[in-house]
Structures are given as C-alpha cells and as structure tokens.
Design a protein around this motif. Structure first.
Motif, PDB file in Angstrom:
ATOM      1  N   HIS A  64       0.827  -1.212   0.000  1.00  0.00           N
ATOM      2  CA  HIS A  64       0.000   0.000   0.000  1.00  0.00           C
ATOM      3  C   HIS A  64       0.864   1.265   0.000  1.00  0.00           C
ATOM      4  N   ASP A  65       0.262   2.386  -0.428  1.00  0.00           N
ATOM      5  CA  ASP A  65       0.945   3.685  -0.349  1.00  0.00           C
ATOM      6  C   ASP A  65       0.527   4.413   0.929  1.00  0.00           C
ATOM      7  N   ILE A  66       1.417   5.310   1.354  1.00  0.00           N
ATOM      8  CA  ILE A  66       1.109   6.128   2.536  1.00  0.00           C
ATOM      9  C   ILE A  66       1.310   7.596   2.174  1.00  0.00           C
ATOM     10  N   PHE A  67       0.283   8.385   2.445  1.00  0.00           N
ATOM     11  CA  PHE A  67       0.320   9.822   2.178  1.00  0.00           C
ATOM     12  C   PHE A  67       0.139  10.497   3.541  1.00  0.00           C
ATOM     13  N   GLU A  80      -6.930   6.263 -11.306  1.00  0.00           N
ATOM     14  CA  GLU A  80      -7.219   4.839 -11.481  1.00  0.00           C
ATOM     15  C   GLU A  80      -6.035   3.932 -11.165  1.00  0.00           C
ATOM     16  N   ASN A  81      -6.345   2.708 -10.840  1.00  0.00           N
ATOM     17  CA  ASN A  81      -5.392   1.599 -10.721  1.00  0.00           C
ATOM     18  C   ASN A  81      -4.246   1.806  -9.745  1.00  0.00           C
ATOM     19  N   SER A  82      -4.378   2.758  -8.848  1.00  0.00           N
ATOM     20  CA  SER A  82      -3.290   2.913  -7.882  1.00  0.00           C
ATOM     21  C   SER A  82      -3.521   1.936  -6.737  1.00  0.00           C
ATOM     22  N   VAL A 104      -8.299  17.815  19.549  1.00  0.00           N
ATOM     23  CA  VAL A 104      -7.093  17.217  18.971  1.00  0.00           C
ATOM     24  C   VAL A 104      -7.499  15.828  18.485  1.00  0.00           C
ATOM     25  N   ALA A 105      -7.003  15.428  17.320  1.00  0.00           N
ATOM     26  CA  ALA A 105      -7.398  14.101  16.813  1.00  0.00           C
ATOM     27  C   ALA A 105      -6.297  13.490  15.971  1.00  0.00           C
ATOM     28  N   VAL A 106      -6.364  12.169  15.850  1.00  0.00           N
ATOM     29  CA  VAL A 106      -5.582  11.495  14.816  1.00  0.00           C
ATOM     30  C   VAL A 106      -6.574  11.156  13.713  1.00  0.00           C
ATOM     31  N   SER A 107      -6.130  11.306  12.474  1.00  0.00           N
ATOM     32  CA  SER A 107      -7.042  11.108  11.347  1.00  0.00           C
ATOM     33  C   SER A 107      -6.432  10.114  10.358  1.00  0.00           C
ATOM     34  N   ILE A 108      -7.183   9.054  10.065  1.00  0.00           N
ATOM     35  CA  ILE A 108      -6.692   8.004   9.157  1.00  0.00           C
ATOM     36  C   ILE A 108      -7.773   7.737   8.106  1.00  0.00           C
ATOM     37  N   GLY A 109      -7.427   8.012   6.845  1.00  0.00           N
ATOM     38  CA  GLY A 109      -8.376   7.740   5.753  1.00  0.00           C
ATOM     39  C   GLY A 109      -7.795   6.720   4.803  1.00  0.00           C
ATOM     40  N   LEU A 110      -8.654   5.998   4.109  1.00  0.00           N
ATOM     41  CA  LEU A 110      -8.184   5.042   3.100  1.00  0.00           C
ATOM     42  C   LEU A 110      -8.891   5.323   1.774  1.00  0.00           C
ATOM     43  N   TYR A 111      -8.071   5.423   0.725  1.00  0.00           N
ATOM     44  CA  TYR A 111      -8.576   5.694  -0.632  1.00  0.00           C
ATOM     45  C   TYR A 111      -8.141   4.589  -1.568  1.00  0.00           C
ATOM     46  N   ILE A 112      -9.028   4.193  -2.450  1.00  0.00           N
ATOM     47  CA  ILE A 112      -8.650   3.223  -3.492  1.00  0.00           C
ATOM     48  C   ILE A 112      -9.151   3.783  -4.821  1.00  0.00           C
ATOM     49  N   ASN A 113      -8.270   3.804  -5.814  1.00  0.00           N
ATOM     50  CA  ASN A 113      -8.602   4.397  -7.108  1.00  0.00           C
ATOM     51  C   ASN A 113      -9.193   5.803  -6.965  1.00  0.00           C
ATOM     52  N   GLY A 114      -8.608   6.555  -6.046  1.00  0.00           N
ATOM     53  CA  GLY A 114      -9.046   7.946  -5.872  1.00  0.00           C
ATOM     54  C   GLY A 114     -10.415   8.087  -5.224  1.00  0.00           C
ATOM     55  N   LYS A 115     -10.945   7.008  -4.666  1.00  0.00           N
ATOM     56  CA  LYS A 115     -12.275   7.104  -4.040  1.00  0.00           C
ATOM     57  C   LYS A 115     -12.186   6.840  -2.535  1.00  0.00           C
ATOM     58  N   ARG A 116     -13.003   7.563  -1.780  1.00  0.00           N
ATOM     59  CA  ARG A 116     -13.028   7.380  -0.324  1.00  0.00           C
ATOM     60  C   ARG A 116     -13.551   6.000   0.042  1.00  0.00           C
ATOM     61  N   GLN A 117     -12.834   5.311   0.931  1.00  0.00           N
ATOM     62  CA  GLN A 117     -13.256   3.968   1.350  1.00  0.00           C
ATOM     63  C   GLN A 117     -13.631   3.927   2.828  1.00  0.00           C
ATOM     64  N   LEU A 118     -12.777   4.514   3.671  1.00  0.00           N
ATOM     65  CA  LEU A 118     -13.098   4.528   5.102  1.00  0.00           C
ATOM     66  C   LEU A 118     -12.344   5.664   5.784  1.00  0.00           C
ATOM     67  N   GLY A 119     -12.804   6.012   6.964  1.00  0.00           N
ATOM     68  CA  GLY A 119     -12.123   7.040   7.752  1.00  0.00           C
ATOM     69  C   GLY A 119     -12.301   6.765   9.235  1.00  0.00           C
TER      70      GLY A 119
END
Ligand code: IPD
Ligand code: CA
Ligand code: CA
Length: 265
Positions: A64-67, A80-82, A104-119
């Motif tokens: 996986h990638d990490i941003f 696409e296809n990332s 104050v928060a920690v924020s973790i999101g997951l994207y697949i093919n440029g689309k929001r999947q979970l947060g």
C-alpha cells in the motif's frame, strides 16, 4: 485485497494507540515543539505518532501507499489503478495539543482508485472515536450518527479555520464576514477533522475551509456517510483527485449547501 472490514479494524487499532500516545505525552509534558517552513508548529509527538502509524501500515500492508503529513506530504495521488492509499494526519489540531486544549485528533483515511473507502478520527481528550466505511453509515463510539436537519441558513452554526500563513487572510476575512452576517454564528475549533465530524454528528450545520488532503481524508467520508453534502466552493488544484482535495472544501446539511456555496464564492 483484504475486505474493508479488515482495514477498519486495523485503522481503529492504530488510531486508538495514537490516542494513547497523545494522552501520555500530555500527561508527562515531555514533548518538544518546533516550527516547519518557518511558521507551522510541529511537536515531537506529531513525529512519533506519524512514525508509529507509517511503520504499522508498512508492516501490515507493504504493497500500500502512505500519504502522511509529516513523512510523505509530497506523494502525488492520481486516479485509477493505484494501490490503496492511507492518508494520515498524526495530530490534527497541533496548536490545540501544544496549548493543552482538547480539540485534537488522529485522522486516518483510506482511498482506493481515488475514491473514499473509510475514515477513522479519534479524539483522545474528548473520548470520541468517529468512523465510517463506504456505504455503511457513520458512527461515534459505535453509535450511528447523522447530520442535523438544518434547513434555515439563518440558524446554521458554521465551523471554519484559518491557514498558518497570513498572506491569504485578506481574501478570507470578507468570506467570514458574509457567513457571520447570514448564519447564526461561526466556530473555530482548531481541528479540521473534528469540524467534519461535528457536522456529521449534527453539532454543527456546516464547515468550510481550504485544507490539505490529510486534514479531510477521514472526516470527509464520515460527514458524507452521515448524510452531509460535500463539495468545493471554488477552484481546486489538479494534484489530487477531487475526493481527496481539500481546496475550498464545503460540507453542510443538504438544504443549506447551495446558499453557503454562493456566499463563499
Ligand atoms: C490544522 C487544523 C486546523 C486547520 C488548519 C490545519 P494541523 O491541522 O486542522 O483546524 O484550520 O488548516 O492545518 O496543522 O493541526 O494538523
Ligand atoms: Ca491537520
Ligand atoms: Ca497535523
């Protein structure tokens, strides 16, 4: 590819541990503060939490990638296809953290093919864990939440924020003025992720600001799954897919979205 349910369990575990790191750091007052790019506050806890999250993701999902704000802020994400991309803000609300304030928060999101999947957005000093998975609604501490049913702009409570750099303030002040004039009031709580969750929870009726992908990656899907309308009130940069683009971000109850967008243009 693992199911989203598996990713959610993983993200919640990471967010919880990150929250414990923040609680312990504040309790022992052992952290140090510095400035990046000359004006933006960063603490040793931002770095430690970022290191922890990235190492856990690399170990569990090496493909996986990490941003992440503190270690890979220049990762460009195309469409696409990332590979799945984890979008991380280790501490959203660093100024609050350094001043002993609770937003104050920690924020973790997951994207697949440029689309929001979970947060997942965990606020350790408030005892709140917000989360959402695409198509499954939004939750706070495992209770389902939804946006308010605000239809009247005049009664709407609106969250916003301001950038560290002062150059753009002259452009932002008239916008805040228009919002103050037409809405009930404005709040600046100091955490974009929690502002988005506050809209999702119905505490606030709208939120607008120009932020970075990591500020909004998790909160955007939480707000969307809670029934918010989400979009942009102005032009956005091309580097990031729209779903991950915080430029001119506007999130609100559906009935007041268009009115707010025209006030902010
Ligand atoms: C900041 C917070 C703040 C917002 C700023 C962000 P940070 O993030 O989300 O509410 O107004 O634009 O940069 O620096 O605390 O991670
Ligand atoms: Ca942030
Ligand atoms: Ca941050």
């Amino acid at each position: 590819m693992a199911a989203l349910a598996e990713y959610l369990v993983f993200a919640k575990k990471l967010a919880h541990h990150a929250g414990v790191m923040m609680l312990e750091a504040r309790q022992s007052s052992t952290f140090e503060s510095d400035y990046k790019s000359g004006h933006e506050l960063v603490t040793s806890v931002d770095i430690a939490v970022d290191d922890y999250l990235c190492s856990q993701i690399r170990e569990q999902y090496p493909e996986h990638d990490i941003f992440s704000e503190e270690s890979t802020p220049d990762l460009l994400i195309c469409g696409e296809n990332s590979a799945p991309v984890w979008v991380i803000d280790p501490i959203d609300g660093t100024v609050n953290f350094a001043h002993g304030l609770p937003h104050v928060a920690v924020s973790i999101g997951l994207y697949i093919n440029g689309k929001r999947q979970l947060g997942v957005v965990e606020a350790p000093f408030l005892g709140q864990t917000y989360w959402a998975v695409l198509g499954s609604g939004a939750y706070c501490n495992d209770e389902k939440i939804s946006v308010s049913n605000q239809e009247n702009l005049r009664n709407a409570l609106v969250a916003t924020g301001f950038p560290y750099r002062k150059e753009t303030l002259t452009e932002l002040v008239p916008k805040v003025g228009r919002i103050l004039e037409h809405c009930q009031d404005v709040r600046r709580n100091g955490s974009a992720a929690l502002d988005l969750c506050a809209v999702a929870h119905g505490f606030m009726d709208a939120y607008y600001e120009s932020v970075k992908p990591w500020d909004m990656a998790a909160g955007a899907i939480i707000a969307e799954e809670a029934g918010a309308s989400i979009g942009h009130f102005g032009d956005i940069r091309k580097e990031w897919p729209e779903a991950l683009n915080g430029d001119c971000l506007l999130v609100s109850t559906p009935k007041i979205y268009e009115q707010l967008a025209s006030l902010l243009k």
